[in-house]
Design an enzyme around this catalytic site. Structure first.
Site, mmCIF file in Angstrom:
data_model
loop_
_atom_site.group_PDB
_atom_site.id
_atom_site.type_symbol
_atom_site.label_atom_id
_atom_site.label_comp_id
_atom_site.label_asym_id
_atom_site.label_seq_id
_atom_site.Cartn_x
_atom_site.Cartn_y
_atom_site.Cartn_z
ATOM 1 N N SER A 76 15.118 -70.196 -30.754
ATOM 2 C CA SER A 76 15.129 -68.953 -31.538
ATOM 3 C C SER A 76 15.274 -69.277 -33.028
ATOM 4 O O SER A 76 16.375 -69.267 -33.568
ATOM 5 C CB SER A 76 16.281 -68.054 -31.079
ATOM 6 N N SER A 90 12.848 -66.652 -28.034
ATOM 7 C CA SER A 90 13.021 -65.274 -28.470
ATOM 8 C C SER A 90 12.865 -65.110 -29.972
ATOM 9 O O SER A 90 13.080 -66.041 -30.749
ATOM 10 C CB SER A 90 14.415 -64.810 -28.047
ATOM 11 N N GLY A 91 12.558 -63.885 -30.393
ATOM 12 C CA GLY A 91 12.535 -63.539 -31.809
ATOM 13 C C GLY A 91 13.893 -63.113 -32.322
ATOM 14 O O GLY A 91 14.060 -62.839 -33.503
ATOM 15 N N ASP A 92 14.878 -63.019 -31.419
ATOM 16 C CA ASP A 92 16.231 -62.655 -31.840
ATOM 17 C C ASP A 92 17.194 -63.514 -31.015
ATOM 18 O O ASP A 92 16.791 -64.541 -30.490
ATOM 19 C CB ASP A 92 16.438 -61.135 -31.650
ATOM 20 N N ASP A 93 18.458 -63.107 -30.913
ATOM 21 C CA ASP A 93 19.413 -63.948 -30.204
ATOM 22 C C ASP A 93 18.965 -64.191 -28.748
ATOM 23 O O ASP A 93 18.543 -63.269 -28.061
ATOM 24 C CB ASP A 93 20.785 -63.266 -30.186
#
Ligand code: NAG
Ligand code: NAG
Ligand code: NAG
Ligand code: NAG
Ligand code: NAG
Ligand code: NAG
Length: 476
Positions: A290, A256-259
Site C-alpha cells: 500500500s 490496496s489504495g488505502d490501509d
C-alpha cells in the site's frame, strides 16, 4: 427448489477441479453426469444446500441477479433453525446489486464464480448512516447499502474455493474523484450487529470503497483472502473491523489504495456517544502492499476506543508505513495495549513507526475540542526493515502525550538517498522506552535493557476450530 445435500443435481458441469472428487456416472438418457464432492473448512456446516441457478440466476455477466440472490436467501432463511443452508454460486459471472445475508447461512463461491457489483445505482438500496459515525463517510446523510450486507445475524459465512467478488469500483472511484457523490459509496461486504462471522478463501477485487467492514459484531474470522485494488484507488481499505470484539484476521494478502487493515471504532462525538470499542483482535500472517497508506492503521476513527490488539508475523512491501496510530483532538476514546511482533518491511516510503495526534478530519463542527484521545501501551518488537525513508515520526498531542511506548529489537536500514538529509526519528509529546533499536531513537524514548512484552495468553477467537464441511454438486 431447495434440495437437501444429497439430492442436488444440476444438468450442467463445466470444469472438474483437482481437489474435487468426482464420480462420473453414465446416466442413460442424458449422457454423462459428474457428481462432485468438495470439502471446505467452516465454523459450521449446513444441512440444506441450493444453487443460485435454482432461483433464476443467470451467470452471463449482463443479467441482473439481485432478485435471484434475494429470493434465494429469503427462501433459505427458513432453514435457519433446521441445520442452516448454503447457497452455491457456480462458475460464471453473476452481476448483482446489493443483497442481504441471513443467519445460519453460508454463501459459497466456487472456483470460477465471479460476483460482479452492479454499476446501476437503482440496484443499491440506501441505508441510514452508522450511529457511531453520524453521517456517511463520503458525504453527509445516508449511504448505499454494501454489495453483500447483513445485520443482526448469528453464524454467517462467506467462503469459497477462491471464487471472486469484483466490485467494479471504477464507476464509484470516478464519481469520488469528480466530486459527484451525493451519498456515501457502498462497501463490498458489511455485517452489522452480528455474532459468529467467517469470511475466507475468496479473491476480492476493486471494491467501490472499503472491502470488508464487520461492525458492532463479535467472534469474527477473516482468513485466506486475496484483496486487490489499484494502489491509486480511493479509500479501498482491505479489512476494517469497527467497534467489534474477538476478531481473528490471518493469512491474507492485500494490495490496496488505502490501509490494508484499519481498526476503527466511531468518529468524534458520535463515536464517543455510541461508545463501542474494538478489542481482542489478532492479526497474523498478513502481506500488504500500500504505497499511499499503512499496513495496519488504528483509527483515525477510534472514538469508542481500541484495545488489546495483537499483530504477529506480518510483511509489508512498498508501503507508506507499518503499524500507524491516527487520532486527533476531538476524537476522545483511547488506543491502548497494542502489541506488535515479527514485522518484515521492504521499502517503506515514509515511516516505520508513525503515531499521529493531529489527523483532523472531523464529521462536522460539533466535535468537542476537550475530547482528547488517550494513547498508551504501544508495544513493538522484532522488526527488520529495509530501504526506509524515515525510521519514526512519533507525534503526540501537547498536554496529552502518548505514553507507554516500548520498542525493542529493531533494525532499520535507511535508503541511501535519505540517509544524509533527514533525521531518522522525530518525536514530540511521547514517552516510553527502547532497547536494541538501530538507528538510535529520539531522546524522548529512553534506552533500557529490556525485551518489550507480548501476551502469552490466547484470545478466545484463536481457539475456534473449523469443521470439515462438504458440497456435493454436479456443477463444478
Ligand atoms: C436489507 O436490509 C436492510 C436493512 O435492514 C433493509 O433496509 C433492506 O430493505 C433489505 N433489503 C432487502 C432486499 O431485503
Ligand atoms: C482455503 O484456504 C486454505 C489456506 O488458507 C486451504 O488450506 C484450504 O484448502 C482452502 N479451502 C478451499 C475450499 O479452497
Ligand atoms: C486465489 O486467486 C488469486 C487471484 O487469481 C491468486 O492470486 C491467489 O494465489 C489464489 N489463492 C489460492 C489460495 O489459490
Ligand atoms: C529479534 O528479531 C528477529 C526478527 O526480526 C528475531 O529473529 C530474533 O529472534 C529477535 N531477537 C530476540 C532476542 O528476540
Ligand atoms: C527503495 O525505495 C525507493 C523509494 O523510496 C524505490 O524507488 C527503490 O526502488 C527501492 N529500492 C529497492 C532496492 O527496493
Ligand atoms: C517533526 O514533527 C513535527 C510534528 O510533530 C513537525 O512539525 C516537524 O516538521 C517535524 N520535523 C521534521 C524534520 O520532519
Amino acid at each position: 427448489m431447495v434440495f437437501s445435500q444429497k439430492e442436488i443435481k444440476s444438468p450442467r458441469w463445466t470444469l472438474i477441479e483437482i481437489n474435487v472428487i468426482c464420480v462420473i456416472s453414465i446416466v442413460l438418457i442424458f449422457g454423462s453426469l459428474a457428481e462432485c464432492n468438495l470439502d471446505y473448512l467452516a465454523i459450521n456446516c449446513r444441512k440444506h444446500s441450493a444453487v443460485l441457478t435454482d432461483f433464476g440466476g443467470v451467470g452471463d455477466g449482463k443479467t441482473s441477479n439481485t432478485k435471484a440472490f434475494n429470493t434465494a436467501i429469503t427462501k433459505l432463511s427458513q432453514y435457519a433453525n433446521d441445520g442452516g443452508a448454503q447457497l452455491i454460486v457456480p462458475p460464471g459471472k453473476w452481476l448483482t446489486g446489493s443483497f442481504n445475508l441471513t443467519s445460519h447461512f453460508t454463501l459459497f463461491l466456487q472456483k470460477g464464480a465471479v460476483i460482479l457489483g452492479s454499476q446501476d445505482e437503482s440496484q443499491w438500496p440506501q441505508l441510514p448512516p452508522l450511529p457511531s459515525y453520524g453521517r456517511g463517510r463520503d458525504a453527509p446523510g445516508p449511504r448505499f447499502s454494501s454489495l453483500i450486507f447483513g445485520t443482526h445475524l448469528t453464524d454467517v459465512i462467506i467462503t469459497g474455493n477462491n471464487g471472486t467478488i469484483d466490485g467494479q469500483g471504477s464507476y464509484w472511484w470516478d464519481k469520488f474523484h469528480n466530486k459527484q457523490l451525493k451519498i456515501t459509496r457502498p462497501y463490498m461486504i458489511e455485517i452489522l450487529y452480528s455474532d459468529q462471522i467467517q469470511i475466507s478463501n475468496l479473491t476480492l477485487i476493486n471494491s467501490p470503497s472499503w472491502f470488508v467492514h464487520p461492525t458492532y459484531s463479535s467472534n469474527i474470522i477473516i482468513k485466506g483472502l486475496t484483496i486487490l485494488a489499484p494502489v491509486d484507488s480511493p479509500n479501498t481499505d482491505g479489512i476494517d473491523p469497527d467497534s467489534s470484539t474477538n476478531v481473528r484476521i490471518e493469512d491474507n494478502y492485500i494490495v490496496s489504495g488505502d490501509d490494508c487493515i484499519a481498526i476503527k471504532s466511531g468518529w468524534d462525538q458520535y463515536g464517543i456517544k455510541f461508545g463501542k470499542p474494538s478489542k481482542q483482535i489478532i492479526i497474523r500472517r498478513l502481506t500488504c502492499i500500500s504505497p499511499d497508506s499503512a499496513m495496519i492503521a488504528l483509527g483515525s476513527e477510534m472514538s469508542g476506543g481500541i484495545e488489546n490488539v495483537r499483530v504477529e508475523d506480518v510483511t509489508a512491501i512498498n508501503t507508506e508505513s507499518a503499524v500507524r496510530i491516527k487520532s486527533a483532538v476531538g476524537r476522545g476514546g483511547y488506543v491502548k495495549d497494542i502489541f506488535v511482533k515479527g514485522v518484515k518491511l521492504n521499502t517503506i516510503l515514509r515511516y516505520v513507526f508513525w503515531l499521529t495526534g493531529s489527523y483532523g478530519d472531523h464529521p462536522d463542527n460539533g466535535f468537542d475540542p476537550k475530547a482528547l484521545p488517550k494513547i498508551t501501551g504501544i508495544i513493538f518488537r522484532d522488526v527488520i526493515a529495509k530501504n526506509v525513508t524515515v525510521a519514526g515520526q512519533l507525534e503526540g498531542i501537547s498536554n496529552d502525550p502518548f505514553t507507554g511506548i516500548c520498542i525493542s529489537n529493531v533494525t532499520i536500514e535507511l535508503s541511501e538517498l535519505k540517509k544524509k538529509k533527514k533525521l531518522p526519528w522525530n518525536c514530540t509529546d511521547v514517552s516510553g522506552v527502547t532497547s536494541n533499536v538501530v538507528p538510535k531513537p529520539c531522546d524522548l524514548l529512553s534506552e533500557k535493557k529490556i525485551e518489550c512484552p507480548f501476551p502469552t495468553d490466547k484470545l478466545a477467537i484463536e481457539d475456534v476450530q473449523f469443521k470439515t464441511c462438504n458440497i456435493k454438486s454436479s456443477v463444478f
